[in-house]
Structures are given as structure tokens and as C-alpha cells.
Design an enzyme around this catalytic site. Structure first.
Site: not given
Ligand SMILES: *Cc1c(COP(=O)(O)O)cnc(C)c1O
Length: 403
Positions: A142, A227, A264
Site C-alpha cells: 500500500f 516506503d 505518519k
Molecule cells: C498510510 C500509508 C501511505 C499513505 O499515506 P497518506 O498520508 O495517507 O497519504 C503510504 N504508504 C504506506 C506504507 C502507508 O501505510
């Protein structure tokens, strides 16, 4: 209680406003009105232990005095200036993040999706002189909800209805080096993976996978992007999840990707994203090639700096490693006919249940514990980094009684 009636009316009123005035992209059931530490209260005054943690965002829980102080001081001084000007906080935060991560440079933005977009643009820019543009990602990954990020995400559910997809992404199974090797072609510019798949069900990369990816991308002269939006920023007890996964593994110390997306936990609830580019690639994105109005504004940077200082001074990294392990140990004692597997580290834990996860999450909520569902019938526990022992004990009690 005297005001119960009006409180119930508050929940009802907000619900009606949502139904009438908000695009129905979410389906909340509970109104939260206030928080303190690891607890939140709903519209009727009921208290919950918040191990949903704002979806791995609230690194210091709610209403943390150090965050409040940083916000108040900075907002009273300089809340926002354009990136046409220097601001002290952005420079200082960049230095702190580079010191933590490794030699390189930062780009600031406002969300996880934007941090990933910065990485994708970086990779394409770097590859543009070589005729390379394709980025390989993992199935069940994701990466966010922008058009670029849904193209990168390896789950159909985020893509449906939004064709044509942005070209240039290819998905292969996670933790499968052979699959990546077979997928790399002349136009491949990068591999982009999560250190621990978050939404995908708290699935950590194996040490062999990470080391193998680094070796392979070096050999093929392509980029390794990570990521770390959910798994980074001390969630696992280490600054980066790959440091946790590679702890004590021969060759693990030397591992580093070429770029990292963060968000986050970085802002602890204040919108904040960042991209780190390792030194050899630190100047790939040049003036005019990428920008954002809000990214790196003084207020966001001051908040992130307050969180970093608090984590490092109070050793909250060690704290969450320890508390998380206690939580994992407790969760692992669940009956085998109810729990298939417990995965993760520290403040990023996933429990794969036999019963449908949504029903269990609802039952836990009713009993006063907030958790988050994930793909693969998983329940996520995302306690803040400053979670205390008594709260872990409480969470385990509620878990046992309601599983
Ligand atoms: C939450 C998340 C995103 C997206 O972050 P947003 O702040 O909602 O755009 C991207 N990559 C990972 C792994 C995530 O958990």
C-alpha cells in the site's frame, strides 16, 4: 449524568452532518471528542484505550505537552512561510533526519502519498537520461491514494474505477527475490517496497529479502526505494524497520536504500511527510523539478523536532520495543483456534484471527480498546511510542475477554 442526553445528541448531530455534507469515502461509527495520553473519549463520555493510534500516526499519544508547547511557541512566532524563503526549523529538522538516516538530503511534504510521489518523481528523473522509468513494487503493498500511488499499490481494491492507471508500475510477490529478478528489464529504474507491509497485514520483509534486494539493485544499477510511511520513525523500536529486521544479521549494518518515504509518526498528528535521498542521489531533484506549498513549513517542522527530541531523550524507541514485545508475547498466548499468527514489532503489530477481523475489532471497541483492521483478516495494534506497561496489560485483558 446530567449531560448524557445532550452528548447523545452531539453524536447524532455529527452523524447527520457527515451524511449530508461529507463525500461518503469513510464509514465511521464512533465520535471521538478528546484525547489524553493513550486514551480517547467519545461523544457520550466513554473512555477507550487508543491502540489505533491515529493509524500509526500519534507517536506520543494525545495532547502531549511537548508537542503543544512546540506548536504554541512556533505558531506565535512563524507558522508558515513559503519555500521561497529559508526557515530555521526546516534546516534543523533536515539535519536531524539526515543524522538519523544517513548521509543525504531531505525533501519535505505533507503526507505519505506525497512522500512516495517524491520518490517516484526522483526515480523517473534519474532514469530519464537512461531511458528507464518502470518501478517494481510488491503485491499486497500500500503506497497511498493519489493516481501515482494507486498505480504503485499492489492491491486491486484501490485501483478499481480509476482507469487508465498511470503507466510504469509492475507488481511482483513480496519477499520473493526471484520474482523481482525475473521482472527487472531494460526499462526498470527502481524497486520500491515497504520494510513491513502495513495495510497489507503487517508482513515484515525477511532479512534475506532486504539484503538480496540491495545486492540485486546494485548489480542491475537501479534504485532501491523504501516506503517507511507506516513502519518507520521508531515504530518498530528502531528508526527504520530495516534496522530492526537486520539487527544482528551479518551485513545488515551496511544496508541502506537509495531513498526513503516517511510520514505518519513523523508529525505525531500534524500532517507531515518527508523524502530522504541518499548522498549519491541527493541532487537529482533540482530547482523547479519538484515543490509543494506547505511542505517543510515551520510549524510542522517544529512539531517533528519536538517528537524526535522526546523520543531520543526519553528513549521511547527502547520503550516501544519493550512494551511491544510484552504485547506480542501476550497476544501469542491466544488460543490457537482463534489466532493464526502474530507478526510485527514494537508499535506495529498484526494479529491474524480466525474469526472475521471486523467483528473482533468492533467487539474490542465496545469493550474500550481501539484497534485497526488490515488486509488478510488482520487486526493491527498501533500503540504510541510512549505507551506504558499498565496500558499493555489493560489491552491484553480486554483482548482475552473479547477474543
Ligand atoms: C498510510 C500509508 C501511505 C499513505 O499515506 P497518506 O498520508 O495517507 O497519504 C503510504 N504508504 C504506506 C506504507 C502507508 O501505510
Amino acid at each position: 449524568m446530567m449531560n448524557n442526553q445532550s452528548d447523545i445528541n452531539l453524536t447524532e448531530r455529527v452523524k447527520i452532518e457527515y451524511e449530508q455534507y461529507l463525500a461518503p469515502t469513510y464509514a465511521p461509527k464512533l465520535l471521538l471528542v478528546r484525547g489524553e495520553g493513550r486514551y480517547v473519549w467519545d461523544g457520550c463520555g466513554k473512555k477507550y484505550l487508543d491502540f489505533a493510534g491515529g493509524l500509526a500516526v500519534n507517536s506520543l499519544g494525545h495532547a502531549h505537552p511537548r508537542i503543544l508547547k512546540a506548536m504554541q511557541e512556533q505558531a506565535g512566532k512563524l507558522m508558515h512561510v513559503s519555500n521561497l524563503y529559508y526557515n530555521e526549523q526546516q534546516g534543523a529538522l533536515a539535519k536531524e533526519l539526515v543524522t538519523l538516516t544517513g548521509p543525504g538530503k531531505m525533501f519535505f511534504c505533507n503526507s505519505g502519498a506525497e512522500a512516495n510521489e517524491a520518490l517516484f518523481k526522483f526515480a523517473r528523473k534519474w532514469g530519464s537520461t537512461k531511458g528507464k522509468f518502470q518501478i517494481i513494487t510488491a503485491t499486497q503493498s500500500f503506497h497511498g491514494r493519489t493516481l501515482g500511488c494507486i498505480a504503485a499499490t499492489g492491491q486491486d481494491k484501490v485501483k478499481t474505477g480509476f482507469d487508465p492507471a498511470m503507466p510504469g508500475f509492475l507488481h511482483v510477490p513480496y519477499n520473493d527475490l526471484k520474482a523481482i529478478e525475473a521482472a527487472i528489464g531494460d526499462q526498470t529504474v527502481a524497486v520500491h517496497v515497504e520494510g513491513i507491509q502495513g495495510e497489507g497485514g503487517i508482513r515484515p520483509a525477511t532479512a534475506e529479502y532486504l539484503l538480496g534486494l540491495r545486492k540485486l539493485t546494485n548489480e542491475k544499477e537501479i534504485l532501491l526505494l523504501m516506503d517507511s510511511v507506516q513502519c518507520g520513525c521508531f515504530r518498530t523500536g528502531k528508526w527504520q524497520s530495516f534496522q530492526k529486521i537486520l539487527e544482528g544479521v551479518p551485513g545488515g549494518e551496511a544496508f541502506s536504500p537509495d531513498a526513503i518515504a516517511m510520514a505518519k509518526s513523523l508529525g505525531g498528528g500534524f500532517p507531515m511527510g518527508a523524502a530522504w535521498f541518499s548522498l549519491p542521489y541527493a541532487d537529482v531533484l533540482q530547482r523547479g523539478s519538484h515543490a509543494t506549498t506547505f511542505g517543510g513549513a515551520p510549524l510542522a517542522c517544529a512539531v517533528a523536532r519536538a517528537i524526535l527530541a522526546e523520543v531520543q531523550e526519553k528513549r521511547l524507541d527502547q520503550n516501544i520495543a519493550h512494551q511491544g514485545q510484552t504485547l506480542i508475547d501476550g497476544l501469542q498466548k491466544s488460543p490457537k483456534d482463534k489466532v493464526k499468527e502474530v507478526r510485527g514489532f514494537g508499535g506495529l503489530i498484526g494479529v491474524e484471527t480466525v474469526e472475521e477481523n471486523l467483528s473482533v475489532v468492533a467487539r474490542l471497541q465496545e469493550a474500550g480498546l481501539l484497534t485497526v483492521p488490515a488486509t488478510g483478516n488482520v487486526i493491527r495494534f498501533l500503540p504510541p511510542l510512549n505507551t506504558e506497561e499498565a496500558e499493555v496489560v489493560e489491552a491484553l485483558e480486554i483482548w482475552r475477554e473479547n477474543l
